[in-house]
Motif scaffolding. Structure first.
Motif, PDB file in Angstrom:
ATOM      1  N   PHE A 502      40.448  41.265 -14.689  1.00 65.86           N
ATOM      2  CA  PHE A 502      40.606  41.802 -13.337  1.00 65.86           C
ATOM      3  C   PHE A 502      42.049  42.134 -12.974  1.00 65.86           C
ATOM      4  N   ALA A 503      43.031  41.736 -13.804  1.00 59.15           N
ATOM      5  CA  ALA A 503      44.424  42.067 -13.489  1.00 59.15           C
ATOM      6  C   ALA A 503      45.287  41.895 -14.727  1.00 59.15           C
ATOM      7  N   ARG A 504      46.390  42.639 -14.758  1.00 62.03           N
ATOM      8  CA  ARG A 504      47.444  42.445 -15.750  1.00 62.03           C
ATOM      9  C   ARG A 504      48.751  42.247 -15.006  1.00 62.03           C
ATOM     10  N   SER A 513      53.697  40.223 -21.099  1.00 59.23           N
ATOM     11  CA  SER A 513      52.651  40.436 -20.095  1.00 59.23           C
ATOM     12  C   SER A 513      51.519  39.444 -20.318  1.00 59.23           C
ATOM     13  N   ALA A 514      50.655  39.345 -19.311  1.00 58.47           N
ATOM     14  CA  ALA A 514      49.492  38.459 -19.395  1.00 58.47           C
ATOM     15  C   ALA A 514      48.311  39.142 -18.723  1.00 58.47           C
ATOM     16  N   THR A 515      47.125  38.764 -19.155  1.00 61.35           N
ATOM     17  CA  THR A 515      45.883  39.299 -18.598  1.00 61.35           C
ATOM     18  C   THR A 515      45.149  38.186 -17.865  1.00 61.35           C
ATOM     19  N   TRP A 516      44.710  38.487 -16.658  1.00 63.01           N
ATOM     20  CA  TRP A 516      43.887  37.549 -15.893  1.00 63.01           C
ATOM     21  C   TRP A 516      42.421  37.875 -16.163  1.00 63.01           C
ATOM     22  N   THR A 517      41.678  36.866 -16.581  1.00 68.80           N
ATOM     23  CA  THR A 517      40.282  37.096 -16.959  1.00 68.80           C
ATOM     24  C   THR A 517      39.351  36.171 -16.169  1.00 68.80           C
ATOM     25  N   CYS A 518      38.142  36.641 -16.008  1.00 72.56           N
ATOM     26  CA  CYS A 518      37.091  35.838 -15.382  1.00 72.56           C
ATOM     27  C   CYS A 518      35.869  35.910 -16.284  1.00 72.56           C
ATOM     28  N   ALA A 555      28.944  34.096  -6.574  1.00 69.71           N
ATOM     29  CA  ALA A 555      28.922  35.549  -6.732  1.00 69.71           C
ATOM     30  C   ALA A 555      30.201  36.067  -7.363  1.00 69.71           C
ATOM     31  N   ALA A 556      31.197  35.199  -7.528  1.00 66.18           N
ATOM     32  CA  ALA A 556      32.497  35.635  -8.029  1.00 66.18           C
ATOM     33  C   ALA A 556      32.365  36.347  -9.370  1.00 66.18           C
ATOM     34  N   CYS A 557      33.114  37.429  -9.490  1.00 64.10           N
ATOM     35  CA  CYS A 557      33.206  38.189 -10.740  1.00 64.10           C
ATOM     36  C   CYS A 557      31.895  38.881 -11.114  1.00 64.10           C
ATOM     37  N   GLY A 558      30.989  39.047 -10.161  1.00 67.09           N
ATOM     38  CA  GLY A 558      29.725  39.716 -10.428  1.00 67.09           C
ATOM     39  C   GLY A 558      29.573  40.958  -9.571  1.00 67.09           C
ATOM     40  N   GLY A 583      45.326  39.443  -8.382  1.00 65.62           N
ATOM     41  CA  GLY A 583      43.986  39.727  -7.880  1.00 65.62           C
ATOM     42  C   GLY A 583      43.492  41.084  -8.334  1.00 65.62           C
ATOM     43  N   SER A 584      42.266  41.376  -7.983  1.00 65.92           N
ATOM     44  CA  SER A 584      41.678  42.660  -8.322  1.00 65.92           C
ATOM     45  C   SER A 584      42.369  43.774  -7.548  1.00 65.92           C
ATOM     46  N   ARG A 585      42.090  44.991  -7.897  1.00 70.05           N
ATOM     47  CA  ARG A 585      42.942  46.114  -7.487  1.00 70.05           C
ATOM     48  C   ARG A 585      42.901  46.439  -5.995  1.00 70.05           C
ATOM     49  N   HIS A 586      41.898  45.940  -5.253  1.00 69.07           N
ATOM     50  CA  HIS A 586      41.804  46.274  -3.836  1.00 69.07           C
ATOM     51  C   HIS A 586      42.640  45.348  -2.954  1.00 69.07           C
ATOM     52  N   LEU A 587      43.385  44.404  -3.551  1.00 73.37           N
ATOM     53  CA  LEU A 587      44.273  43.560  -2.769  1.00 73.37           C
ATOM     54  C   LEU A 587      45.544  44.331  -2.427  1.00 73.37           C
ATOM     55  N   THR A 588      45.924  44.291  -1.166  1.00 72.93           N
ATOM     56  CA  THR A 588      47.144  44.977  -0.735  1.00 72.93           C
ATOM     57  C   THR A 588      48.335  44.040  -0.639  1.00 72.93           C
TER      58      THR A 588
END
Length: 641
Positions: A502-504, A513-518, A555-558, A583-588
């Motif tokens: 969901f994020a890098r 760099s690191a990758t955030w995974t769920c 419901a997270a990550c679904g 966070g995912s891309r819609h976070l401002t």
């Protein structure tokens, strides 16, 4: 007026009815519901009376549609849909099928099978009937739906998942029960049933004659006995009643799942073995003290009911595997394996597992046996090629897996305790049903292996991505980082596991760099638990401890939890401590408070940390308010004033 609106009303009823009925019963049930929409008892409400003949077409159609909608929802809510075949229409000697559509129709039918009848009805009203939200809510409420707004919200989400082609797909031949194909029923089975029916008729005639001619003493009060459990289960323990799918059904059906498996193995005609398997299933779940002899050793995956089948089950396999006799059965809800060991005195075993709404992937293989050499699988008839690969070594090519003509594979090694090797099946579907479709399955110690998928991070300006098969080079490389999380899911009733990136994030001090995974593990009831991790490009991943107690269903990550924010403490190579969040891309924006404080614009944050105390992590979503963080040492945000 009914005939004029018949095709559209029929399509509406067909969409609402549960896909688990199978296309033949679903077609007949839809026709029965629509044909009976003007019959039955007199309505109690004046609004339900038949509109006058002079009424306009829209009024008649609205009245008919409400009746069909209500009838279809009531039928879908029945605990055993249509246990008795409707008198009309009825078809003897033939099976009816809607025409098979393409990949889009197949994917839509699978999505519809995963939601409730209320959501299917809302989806049909909004997309097929083109109703606005207000009129659709009124129709749903009139039809008895308790939460119309919730059903419409879920239908809107389903529409966004399906995409802009939803309307054209619903108008396709896949969902048109007016245009059907026919196929004969199992002729051999029909012949056996005819003979059995003749014998039963003769027996009934003889019994009736004896009852009429003879005299019967009145029973003494307190001595009458009800039929025992064995008598009640007799119809489903008859091997002659087993359902057997035609050998080529899988190649011409929209329901590519366990119901399309033909009966395979060298002992499919061994009625003594089949009778023992059916009897074991029936007796294995009888309560202690029932007066019946003990059944076999019984095990079941978490949440799987062990009750006997309510109708004759389907035979999938009967044969000898590694010296033992094995029978596989399926009753639409569960897959059952009966095993008779070749060791004298050792009891038979009966294992049950969920198989609700299995599809081309989750219904592609079943474990036949386990030994020190590994597990043997029975592959679905639509599997063209099978191989084994190590998820820990994505650079190595998959090794071909031999399979017999009946679909029984060679032994597949199991996961080692130290996670040095994580074997997975790589299967490819036949081009007779779909092109270029390969997928991964992992054996987690249950009857059915787990489907592994992957969702990469979307690029800038790219729409949200859906889970995809993980057989590409990038997908295999991604699963290398999550492979060691699979052993913790063993024997927990998991159906599918999706890895969502969901994020890098760029790490502080130019540390790469690191990758955030769920990792979302869903079971057969649709419930899921998740594991979040921070995975640096080099070095081992860092799993995050989530809320305590960890939610058993989230419901997270679904599909209904597409926003994610997580944070953790991290130590740089220099020894400095940081708090990282993404966070995912819609976070401002992202804000952390407590032992660490800081705010960043955008979905990622990295701040220097003086200590490791509790923190509050929140994010701001575009047009959706505030999002709470997921991770270790988090405390709830204060309630709004």
């Amino acid at each position: 007026m009914l005939v004029e609106h018949y095709p559209r009303l029929l399509r509406l009823a067909y969409l609402i009815l549960p896909p688990a009925l199978g296309r033949h019963r679903r077609v007949l049930a839809a026709h029965a519901l629509v044909q009976k929409s003007l019959s039955g008892a007199r309505p109690a409400r004046a609004r339900s009376r038949v509109p006058a003949q002079a009424a306009d077409s829209a009024q008649v159609r609205e009245w008919l549609r409400e009746r069909v909608l209500s009838a279809a929802l009531r039928a879908a809510a029945h605990p055993r849909p249509f246990p008795v075949r409707p008198l009309l229409p009825t078809v003897l000697g033939l099976r009816l099928f809607t025409r098979a559509g393409g990949d889009g129709e197949f994917a839509l039918d699978r999505e519809l099978a995963r939601v409730s009848a209320d959501v299917r009805a809302a989806f049909a009203l909004r997309v097929l009937e083109e109703e606005n939200a207000r009129s659709a809510a009124a129709l749903l409420a009139a039809a008895g739906v308790r939460e119309p707004a919730q059903a419409l919200h879920a239908a809107q989400h389903l529409r966004s998942v399906v995409g802009s082609d939803a309307e054209s797909l619903l108008h396709g031949a896949e969902f048109d029960p007016c245009t059907v194909q026919t196929r004969p029923t199992d002729l051999l089975r029909r012949r056996r049933r005819t003979r059995l029916a003749g014998l039963a008729a003769a027996l009934v005639l003889a019994t009736t004659t004896a009852a009429v001619l003879g005299t019967r003493a009145e029973p003494t009060p307190g001595t009458a006995a009800a039929p025992g459990p064995a008598a009640a289960l007799a119809p489903v323990t008859d091997p002659g009643q087993l359902v057997r799918a035609p050998a080529e059904l899988w190649a011409d059906t929209a329901r590519v799942d366990l119901t399309a498996w033909p009966a395979r193995g060298t002992r499919t005609t061994d009625e003594a073995l089949l009778a023992r398997a059916l009897d074991a299933w029936a007796r294995g779940s009888l309560p202690h003290g029932s007066g019946e002899r003990a059944g076999p050793r019984l095990t079941a995956t978490p949440g799987t009911p062990t009750s006997p089948p309510v109708a004759p089950p389907r035979l999938l396999y009967a044969g000898a595997v590694d010296g033992a006799l094995v029978v596989l059965l399926h009753d639409d809800r569960r897959v059952v394996r009966y095993t008779e060991p070749n060791t004298p005195g050792e009891p038979a075993t009966l294992e049950l597992a969920h198989a609700d709404d299995a599809d081309v992937t989750t219904g592609a293989a079943v474990v036949l046996s386990r030994s020190a050499g590994g597990a043997r699988f029975l592959l679905a008839p639509w599997i063209d090629r099978s191989a084994v690969r190590d998820l820990r070594r994505p650079d190595l090519p998959a090794a071909a897996l031999a399979a017999s003509p009946d679909g029984v594979t060679a032994p597949v090694p199991q996961v080692t305790g130290d996670c040095r090797r994580v074997p997975a099946l790589e299967l490819r579907s036949s081009t007779r049903i779909v092109e270029d479709h390969s997928f991964l399955l992992a054996d987690l110690g249950e009857l059915t292996p787990v489907h592994l998928t992957w969702t990469p991070v979307p690029g800038p300006g790219v729409p949200a991505r859906q889970p995809r098969e993980a057989t590409s080079r990038a997908g295999l490389g991604a699963w290398e980082g999550s492979a060691c999380a699979l052993p913790a899911l063993r024997q927990s009733g998991v159906r599918a596991v999706n890895r969502w990136e969901f994020a890098r994030q760029s790490l502080p001090e130019k540390s790469g760099s690191a990758t955030w995974t769920c990792l979302r593990a869903e079971n057969w009831q649709g419930r899921a638990r998740v594991t979040v991790a921070l995975e640096p490009a080099t070095g081992a991943g860092l799993p995050l401890r989530g809320p305590r107690p960890a939610p058993a269903d989230t419901a997270a990550c679904g599909r209904f939890g597409q926003h994610m924010l997580a944070g953790t403490f991290w130590t740089a190579p220099s020894g400095a401590r940081y708090y990282l969040a993404a966070g995912s891309r819609h976070l401002t924006s992202v804000t952390v408070g407590g032992a660490v404080s800081g705010t960043s614009r955008g979905p990622v944050l990295a701040v220097r940390a003086a200590g490791d105390g509790p923190v509050r992590l929140t994010g701001t979503l575009r047009e959706a308010g505030e999002l709470q963080g997921w991770g270790e040492r988090l405390v709830p945000a204060p309630p709004p004033e």
